[in-house]
Design an enzyme around this catalytic site. Structure first.
Site, short mmCIF file in Angstrom:
data_model
loop_
_atom_site.label_atom_id
_atom_site.label_comp_id
_atom_site.label_asym_id
_atom_site.label_seq_id
_atom_site.Cartn_x
_atom_site.Cartn_y
_atom_site.Cartn_z
N GLU A 81 30.25 25.55 -38.11
CA GLU A 81 29.30 26.65 -37.94
C GLU A 81 29.71 27.93 -38.65
OE1 GLU A 81 26.44 26.88 -36.67
OE2 GLU A 81 26.13 25.25 -35.25
N SER A 356 39.61 10.52 24.32
CA SER A 356 41.01 10.68 24.76
C SER A 356 41.90 11.28 23.69
CB SER A 356 41.57 9.30 25.16
OG SER A 356 40.85 8.74 26.23
#
Length: 634
Positions: A81, A356
């Site tokens: 680019e 429990s």
């Protein structure tokens, strides 16, 4: 020095005023926020591995900026680019001149001469305006001006990072990180040269990304970038040949979704944080998720549809695996109306009846204050408390049971007697100090049922309490005073200290007792094998068979499991031992083994007790030696 004439002074003032106005205009070009776009929520493991993500509000996969750009993508992007990116100041006059010449020769616009900084400026302007990119001369000039301003405000690394985070990569994918996971199924830092080159060409023309169309054109551009990288010296001849021979991706990848319930929970807790860095171990999370899925598939045959699990490091209180629910397993054809089964609920944080599972905390607290010894007999006979008559799970009575056997066999009647002796309000305060956040009512509202599931707790809190018990038990003589601590699942959070009503000696004796809890199935023969690991563990089953718990701990890890139905429906056979424990042991089998906790002799002292009842020895009984916490009042 000659004096300035009035006319010259006026001209100079106007010039300075114009310069100041131009400077103010130039500074004002930079908006407070370059981008005004919704972000995806991203969940990461402790090493940065992507665990999951949620799409942004506008339907785009747009990950929050990370702040760095991997070298391979950086070089591929620049050579494709903007090869003079490192040298120019936002505008490349040579590139513009070359573009003009090319456009004139072609008779149409084929190149704009934009630098990467100008492209970033265009993306920023489009983001803030909400309008499509404009490509006329005025827009070009505005982009150029903003590019110059950006170059004065950011260094090159920051500019590339901003571009990589906001560039379009085809479809609804925005940003390098999202594109890397979507197209290649892994982090951008691990991409090959060919993959990095593929992604580098996409922002220039995102329509190239269609894995069934334009493949030849996409490969041509990728190969063009690779040859430029070779020419620039980034690739050797062998690297180039290998990269050129690498095939394009065949299909887009689904993004990982390994901790969906945790992601949704943390997102709701802190909506402003879009990148959520966790303590989870990516491998353990994947394995735990699969184990829970497999187990959920088996439970569904018995109309039990939900399960949750936690794995905690006892040294740091970091959560290493978090499965908030039995993530929808692959058995849709076996389960009608799957959508109403509560799979979206994060069970880890939901209060459920404890059964429990709290009994070890009471046992440890009573050891600490001298209310019992491990071998002390407790009545196990039919008992009534103002209309409340507790029963053992098997509906049988043994007359009397030693305290350690009553805990290991989870007998309810002795446990209720212990709570009546210790005090309900006192025990509720201890639970709150230990990290149980769900006890919101006065203690008398719970009554003696507090020890048998009359209160609700979350898997998060209960696993934290067991991890805290283990951490306290392993504290050495020179260690700071050990406390229960809060779990932490986000990196950077502290494991906040909580109460310290239980000491090292009581904690160790409790865990030593829990080693004797009978294991289910094939695990029941664990003592016959030298390779078996020692796990202190406990189950819990709520009234009506609605909740099954199993929490176990070794010196290094605590594993907590809950199974049941998110709707609260009970099912025959839904017990902690039958349905939760097998999953807990399966999760332990995926963890490294660790030696058991050494007996903390610095925190214990021996006493003589009667062999037949566990009370202090007298001249009228056969005595035996047992250990109690050093500071116990016994």
């Amino acid at each position: 020095m000659p004096r300035l004439t009035r006319r010259r002074r006026r001209s100079l003032a106007l010039l300075l005023l114009a310069a100041g106005a131009a400077g103010a205009w130039f500074r004002a070009l930079l908006p407070a926020e370059l981008f005004d776009e919704p972000m995806s929520y991203v969940l990461e493991a402790r090493d940065g591995t992507l665990l999951g993500a949620r799409i942004a509000g506008d339907g785009q996969w747009r990950f929050p900026p990370r702040g760095d750009v991997p070298l391979k993508f950086r070089r591929a992007l620049i050579v494709f680019e903007d090869k003079r990116f490192e040298e120019h100041h936002g505008i490349d006059l040579l590139a513009i001149a070359r573009a003009l010449k090319l456009n004139v020769s072609k008779g149409r616009v084929v190149s704009g001469g934009s630098t990467l900084t100008m492209q970033l400026a265009r993306l920023s302007r489009a983001s803030r305006s909400g309008e499509p990119d404009a490509r006329d001369l005025g827009a070009k000039l505005a982009e150029a001006a903003l590019a110059l301003r950006l170059e004065t405000a950011y260094d090159k690394d920051a500019l590339l990072a901003l571009y990589a985070a906001h560039a379009p990569f085809g479809g609804n994918v925005v940003g390098l990180e999202a594109a890397s996971w979507r197209y290649f199924g892994r982090d951008a830092a691990t991409l090959s040269w060919a993959e990095a080159a593929t992604l580098a060409v996409l922002p220039n023309n995102p329509s190239l990304v269609h894995l069934r169309r334009n493949r030849d054109r996409l490969q041509q551009r990728r190969d063009f970038v690779l040859r430029r990288l070779f020419a620039a010296g980034d690739l050797s001849r062998l690297d180039l040949e290998l990269a050129l021979s690498e095939p394009l991706a065949a299909e887009p990848h689904d993004l990982p979704d390994l901790a969906p319930h945790l992601l949704d929970t943390l997102r709701a807790q802190d909506p402003a944080r879009h990148r959520i860095e966790t303590t989870l171990d990516a491998r353990l999370q994947a394995e735990a998720t699969e184990r829970v899925r497999e187990h959920s598939a088996q439970l569904a045959r018995q109309q039990v549809y939900n399960a949750a699990a936690l794995i905690v490091d006892n040294r740091t209180f970091e959560v290493l695996a978090y499965v908030g629910n039995g993530v929808r397993p692959h058995f849709q054809e076996m389960v009608p109306d799957l959508g109403s089964r509560g799979y979206a609920v994060d069970i880890v944080r939901r209060p459920r009846s404890t059964g429990s599972i709290l009994k070890p905390l009471l046992f440890a607290a009573m050891l600490e204050d001298g209310s019992l010894t491990t071998r002390m007999l407790w009545p196990d006979v039919p008992t009534h408390y103002d209309g409340y008559a507790p029963e053992n799970f098997d509906r049988q009575y043994r007359g009397a049971a030693p305290a350690d056997e009553a805990l290991a066999r989870s007998l309810n009647v002795p446990a209720v007697r212990m709570l009546a002796t210790y005090g309900i309000a006192r025990f509720a305060d201890l639970l709150r100090d230990s990290g149980m956040t769900t006890l919101t009512r006065p203690a008398d509202d719970y009554g003696l049922t507090l020890i048998l599931g009359g209160a609700e707790g979350s898997l998060w809190d209960i696993t934290s309490m067991y991890a805290g018990l283990t951490d306290i038990a392993r504290a050495g003589p020179a260690a700071p005073t050990p406390h229960f601590r809060a779990l932490r699942v986000r990196r950077g959070d502290e494991a906040t200290p909580r109460g310290q009503a239980i000491g090292t000696g009581a904690a160790w004796l409790t865990l030593d007792t829990l080693l004797e809890v009978p294991r289910p199935g094939e695990e029941g023969h664990w003592k016959n094998f030298a390779s078996s690991r020692r796990i202190a563990w406990k189950t819990g089953t709520s009234w009506g068979l609605r909740d099954g718990w199993s929490v176990g701990t070794t010196a290094r890890y605590t594993v907590g499991v809950w199974v049941g139905n998110a709707s609260g429906e009970g099912r025959p056979g839904l017990t902690g031992s039958a349905m939760a424990a097998p999953l807990m042991f399966a999760l332990f089998n995926g963890l490294p083994a660790s030696p058991w906790i050494d007996m903390p002799v610095h925190a214990l002292r021996p006493i003589e007790v009667c062999a037949n009842d566990g009370y202090l020895a007298t001249e009228n009984c056969i005595a035996e030696s047992t250990w109690i916490p050093r500071d116990s009042r016994f």
